[in-house]
Scaffold this motif. Structure first.
Motif, PDB file in Angstrom:
ATOM      1  N   ILE A 147      47.643  60.181  40.405  1.00 52.21           N
ATOM      2  CA  ILE A 147      48.072  59.978  41.706  1.00 52.21           C
ATOM      3  C   ILE A 147      48.557  61.250  42.338  1.00 52.21           C
ATOM      4  CG2 ILE A 147      48.965  57.808  41.231  1.00 52.21           C
ATOM      5  CD1 ILE A 147      51.734  58.935  41.029  1.00 52.21           C
ATOM      6  N   TRP A 148      48.370  61.372  43.580  1.00 56.16           N
ATOM      7  CA  TRP A 148      48.812  62.356  44.384  1.00 56.16           C
ATOM      8  C   TRP A 148      50.425  62.758  44.502  1.00 56.16           C
ATOM      9  CZ3 TRP A 148      45.603  66.133  45.662  1.00 56.16           C
ATOM     10  CH2 TRP A 148      46.030  67.305  46.294  1.00 56.16           C
ATOM     11  N   PHE A 149      50.816  63.974  44.229  1.00 55.24           N
ATOM     12  CA  PHE A 149      52.199  63.961  44.084  1.00 55.24           C
ATOM     13  C   PHE A 149      52.675  65.434  44.548  1.00 55.24           C
ATOM     14  CE2 PHE A 149      55.878  65.561  41.572  1.00 55.24           C
ATOM     15  CZ  PHE A 149      56.925  64.989  42.057  1.00 55.24           C
ATOM     16  N   ASN A 150      52.918  65.373  45.878  1.00 56.54           N
ATOM     17  CA  ASN A 150      53.373  66.793  46.512  1.00 56.54           C
ATOM     18  C   ASN A 150      52.146  67.943  46.330  1.00 56.54           C
ATOM     19  OD1 ASN A 150      55.965  66.013  47.600  1.00 56.54           O
ATOM     20  ND2 ASN A 150      56.674  65.701  45.619  1.00 56.54           N
ATOM     21  N   GLY A 151      50.957  67.520  46.739  1.00 56.96           N
ATOM     22  CA  GLY A 151      49.634  68.159  46.659  1.00 56.96           C
ATOM     23  C   GLY A 151      49.378  68.691  45.147  1.00 56.96           C
ATOM     24  N   LYS A 152      49.716  67.855  44.076  1.00 56.80           N
ATOM     25  CA  LYS A 152      49.213  68.154  42.919  1.00 56.80           C
ATOM     26  C   LYS A 152      48.657  66.598  42.318  1.00 56.80           C
ATOM     27  CE  LYS A 152      52.606  71.471  41.590  1.00 56.80           C
ATOM     28  NZ  LYS A 152      53.747  71.472  42.554  1.00 56.80           N
ATOM     29  N   GLU A 153      47.741  66.832  41.547  1.00 63.65           N
ATOM     30  CA  GLU A 153      47.375  65.576  40.798  1.00 63.65           C
ATOM     31  C   GLU A 153      47.976  65.214  39.363  1.00 63.65           C
ATOM     32  OE1 GLU A 153      42.857  64.951  40.402  1.00 63.65           O
ATOM     33  OE2 GLU A 153      42.674  65.754  42.281  1.00 63.65           O
ATOM     34  N   VAL A 154      48.801  64.198  39.240  1.00 64.33           N
ATOM     35  CA  VAL A 154      49.260  63.971  38.218  1.00 64.33           C
ATOM     36  C   VAL A 154      49.214  62.858  37.219  1.00 64.33           C
ATOM     37  CG1 VAL A 154      51.384  65.410  38.811  1.00 64.33           C
ATOM     38  CG2 VAL A 154      51.391  62.923  39.157  1.00 64.33           C
ATOM     39  N   GLY A 155      49.317  62.801  36.196  1.00 64.79           N
ATOM     40  CA  GLY A 155      48.992  61.293  35.279  1.00 64.79           C
ATOM     41  C   GLY A 155      50.056  60.309  35.494  1.00 64.79           C
ATOM     42  N   MET A 156      49.325  59.389  35.777  1.00 65.27           N
ATOM     43  CA  MET A 156      50.259  57.988  35.814  1.00 65.27           C
ATOM     44  C   MET A 156      49.715  56.823  35.144  1.00 65.27           C
ATOM     45  SD  MET A 156      49.939  54.619  37.680  1.00 65.27           S
ATOM     46  CE  MET A 156      48.715  54.683  39.043  1.00 65.27           C
ATOM     47  N   GLY A 157      50.610  55.987  34.562  1.00 65.02           N
ATOM     48  CA  GLY A 157      50.128  54.781  33.713  1.00 65.02           C
ATOM     49  C   GLY A 157      50.389  53.649  34.816  1.00 65.02           C
ATOM     50  N   GLY A 158      48.994  52.732  35.012  1.00 64.75           N
ATOM     51  CA  GLY A 158      49.380  51.603  35.711  1.00 64.75           C
ATOM     52  C   GLY A 158      49.382  50.440  34.720  1.00 64.75           C
ATOM     53  N   VAL A 184      46.496  56.717  44.575  1.00 71.32           N
ATOM     54  CA  VAL A 184      45.612  56.899  43.403  1.00 71.32           C
ATOM     55  C   VAL A 184      44.513  58.140  43.809  1.00 71.32           C
ATOM     56  CG1 VAL A 184      43.787  55.670  42.084  1.00 71.32           C
ATOM     57  CG2 VAL A 184      46.100  54.806  42.304  1.00 71.32           C
ATOM     58  N   ILE A 185      44.345  58.783  42.943  1.00 73.41           N
ATOM     59  CA  ILE A 185      43.222  59.842  42.958  1.00 73.41           C
ATOM     60  C   ILE A 185      41.877  58.879  42.507  1.00 73.41           C
ATOM     61  CG2 ILE A 185      42.062  61.878  42.340  1.00 73.41           C
ATOM     62  CD1 ILE A 185      44.570  62.264  44.210  1.00 73.41           C
ATOM     63  N   ARG A 186      40.982  58.588  43.104  1.00 76.19           N
ATOM     64  CA  ARG A 186      39.765  57.929  42.917  1.00 76.19           C
ATOM     65  C   ARG A 186      38.516  58.790  42.279  1.00 76.19           C
ATOM     66  NH1 ARG A 186      39.722  54.029  48.361  1.00 76.19           N
ATOM     67  NH2 ARG A 186      41.459  52.786  47.495  1.00 76.19           N
ATOM     68  N   ASP A 187      38.379  58.690  40.832  1.00 73.41           N
ATOM     69  CA  ASP A 187      37.115  59.387  40.458  1.00 73.41           C
ATOM     70  C   ASP A 187      35.869  58.234  40.796  1.00 73.41           C
ATOM     71  OD1 ASP A 187      36.987  57.187  38.619  1.00 73.41           O
ATOM     72  OD2 ASP A 187      38.011  58.423  37.014  1.00 73.41           O
ATOM     73  N   ARG A 188      34.683  58.834  40.383  1.00 78.36           N
ATOM     74  CA  ARG A 188      33.391  57.971  40.649  1.00 78.36           C
ATOM     75  C   ARG A 188      33.509  56.511  39.959  1.00 78.36           C
ATOM     76  NH1 ARG A 188      29.420  59.799  43.312  1.00 78.36           N
ATOM     77  NH2 ARG A 188      27.321  58.360  43.371  1.00 78.36           N
ATOM     78  N   ASN A 189      33.965  56.331  38.692  1.00 79.72           N
ATOM     79  CA  ASN A 189      34.118  55.265  38.214  1.00 79.72           C
ATOM     80  C   ASN A 189      35.050  54.222  39.137  1.00 79.72           C
ATOM     81  OD1 ASN A 189      32.459  55.839  35.951  1.00 79.72           O
ATOM     82  ND2 ASN A 189      34.020  56.697  34.846  1.00 79.72           N
ATOM     83  N   ILE A 190      35.970  54.872  39.502  1.00 80.12           N
ATOM     84  CA  ILE A 190      37.049  53.868  40.190  1.00 80.12           C
ATOM     85  C   ILE A 190      36.396  53.363  41.452  1.00 80.12           C
ATOM     86  CG2 ILE A 190      39.108  53.696  41.696  1.00 80.12           C
ATOM     87  CD1 ILE A 190      40.388  55.552  39.646  1.00 80.12           C
ATOM     88  N   TRP A 191      35.614  54.283  42.169  1.00 79.03           N
ATOM     89  CA  TRP A 191      34.766  54.033  43.328  1.00 79.03           C
ATOM     90  C   TRP A 191      33.914  52.950  42.854  1.00 79.03           C
ATOM     91  CZ3 TRP A 191      35.780  54.210  48.110  1.00 79.03           C
ATOM     92  CH2 TRP A 191      36.813  55.576  48.800  1.00 79.03           C
ATOM     93  N   LYS A 192      33.183  53.032  42.009  1.00 77.30           N
ATOM     94  CA  LYS A 192      32.136  52.020  41.602  1.00 77.30           C
ATOM     95  C   LYS A 192      32.709  50.688  41.391  1.00 77.30           C
ATOM     96  CE  LYS A 192      28.434  55.087  39.749  1.00 77.30           C
ATOM     97  NZ  LYS A 192      27.855  55.379  38.465  1.00 77.30           N
TER      98      LYS A 192
END
Length: 387
Positions: free
Chosen positions: A62-73, A175-183
């Motif tokens: 996820i996007w967190f104050n200008g950084k991409e950080v790990g998140m468990g959904g 959420v930062i969407r990678d290609r798999n998420i978009w698909k």
């Protein structure tokens, strides 16, 4: 109950559990395959060899104050009826925190069936939305022709992702969407009646896009993303082109959306609806990543109460200088104190420290709260991905 990863041999049991708890027919496709089990994302509560409950902690960023950080959904939380009220889900949630921490997922999100239930384990409300109901004629004023409209598909993923990433920079927790998420998003949309259109500039660049469907005379906006006011209004004009098909528009918009300021009659039905819950998994790492609002060297100490994660249930001293230094395992002297729930809201920007104190959720001297609170900042949160 024994809590452990669900092994491949339980694939039929877990699919039966999903069908039972989510009211799916027996011939519905299985949610899980052998490839998704093992030491992957799914943990279960077992009594002997019998699966009683399960949950998934899906890996995201996820996007967190200008950084991409790990998140468990957290998702797919389910319990067979004979195992309910035996604290199965509570045991799974606590175990999931250990797993997410090892995987450097410093936040966790979930869509609750009950806010009060998940609060008991440290999650707290971190998102809300505006739900608009517009008349189609409210968008009649958007007449300026800007660019051109085109159907979007999998071949446009890179373009959509560029616009999406630009759009979400204003938010936390997206959420930062990678290609798999978009698909997966497009595949799920293609199973139903979701339409996708984009607005292109005269130079041929995608400037905004719209996911929507039309049912019973209502134009339902599923996602509306834009790069400028011009592209937002162009998408509104595209919506009005459907005035023969729909008389109303419904949209679950970000909490900071300002559409009421640009329509002629702002007296509309607008509801605030609560969204996802959030939890900090690793307090120390989040504090190290936080962009404190100061250029001067300073420090403070904060006691976080987290009875479900011993690595968080401590007093932390934060020294802010050329870098952020966070020490833990300190004594009980602290400037401020709060629960992990309130700390999570503070970190993601959903509340500020003064608000927390006014609600009785942050303890400390008023002057200290104001001083330390000035180091933090509110920021709107937004998410349009569900798990």
């Amino acid at each position: 109950m024994d809590v452990r990863f669900v092994e491949e041999k339980y694939v039929d049991d877990i699919n039966r559990l999903m069908r039972y708890c989510f009211n799916l027919s027996n011939d519905a496709p299985g949610w899980f395959t052998k490839e998704t089990l093992g030491e992957n994302h799914t943990i279960g509560a077992f009594e002997g060899d019998n699966l009683g409950a399960s949950l998934c902690a899906w890996p995201y960023h996820i996007w967190f104050n200008g950084k991409e950080v790990g998140m468990g959904g957290i998702g797919n939380v389910a319990t067979f009826p004979e195992y309910r009220y035996k604290k199965c889900v509570g045991s799974l949630l606590v175990k999931s925190l250990e797993i997410m921490r090892k995987r450097d997922q410093i936040f966790s999100l979930l869509g609750p069936f009950s806010y009060s239930f998940y609060r008991k384990y440290g999650w707290e409300m971190g998102y809300h939305y505006k739900i608009y109901t517009f008349e189609m004629d409210d968008f009649k004023k958007f007449k300026t022709v800007y660019g051109s409209y085109h159907i979007l598909g999998e071949e446009n993923i890179d373009e959509m992702d560029r616009v999406y990433r630009s759009f979400i920079h204003r938010y936390n927790g997206t959420v930062i969407r990678d290609r798999n998420i978009w698909k997966k998003i497009l595949k799920d949309q293609d199973k139903g009646t979701i339409h996708r259109y984009g607005v292109y500039s005269d130079c041929g660049e995608l400037e905004g896009y719209l996911f929507y469907n039309i049912n019973d005379g209502i134009f339902h906006i599923k996602e509306l993303v834009y790069s400028s006011l011009e592209s937002k209004e162009a998408l509104f004009r595209f919506i009005y082109l459907h005035n023969a098909q729909a008389s109303k528009i419904q949209w679950m918009a970000p909490s900071d959306d300002n559409t009421l300021f640009i329509i002629d009659n702002p007296r509309k039905d607008v509801k605030m609806v609560q969204g996802m819950m959030i939890r900090v998994v690793d307090v120390k790492k989040v504090l190290k990543l936080y962009p404190f609002s100061t250029k001067d060297a300073t420090s403070f100490s904060i006691k976080v109460d987290d009875p479900w994660a011993e690595w968080n249930d401590k007093t932390f001293k934060v020294d802010i200088g050329d870098s952020i230094i966070v020490e833990d395992d300190l004594d009980d002297r602290f400037d401020i104190r709060c629960s992990i729930q309130t700390f999570s809201q503070l970190m993601i920007g959903y509340i500020d420290m003064v608000e927390g104190a006014e609600m009785g959720k942050i303890q400390g001297d008023r002057e200290v709260i104001e001083r330390v609170g000035a180091l933090f900042h509110k920021k709107p949160t937004y998410i349009n991905d569900f798990f």
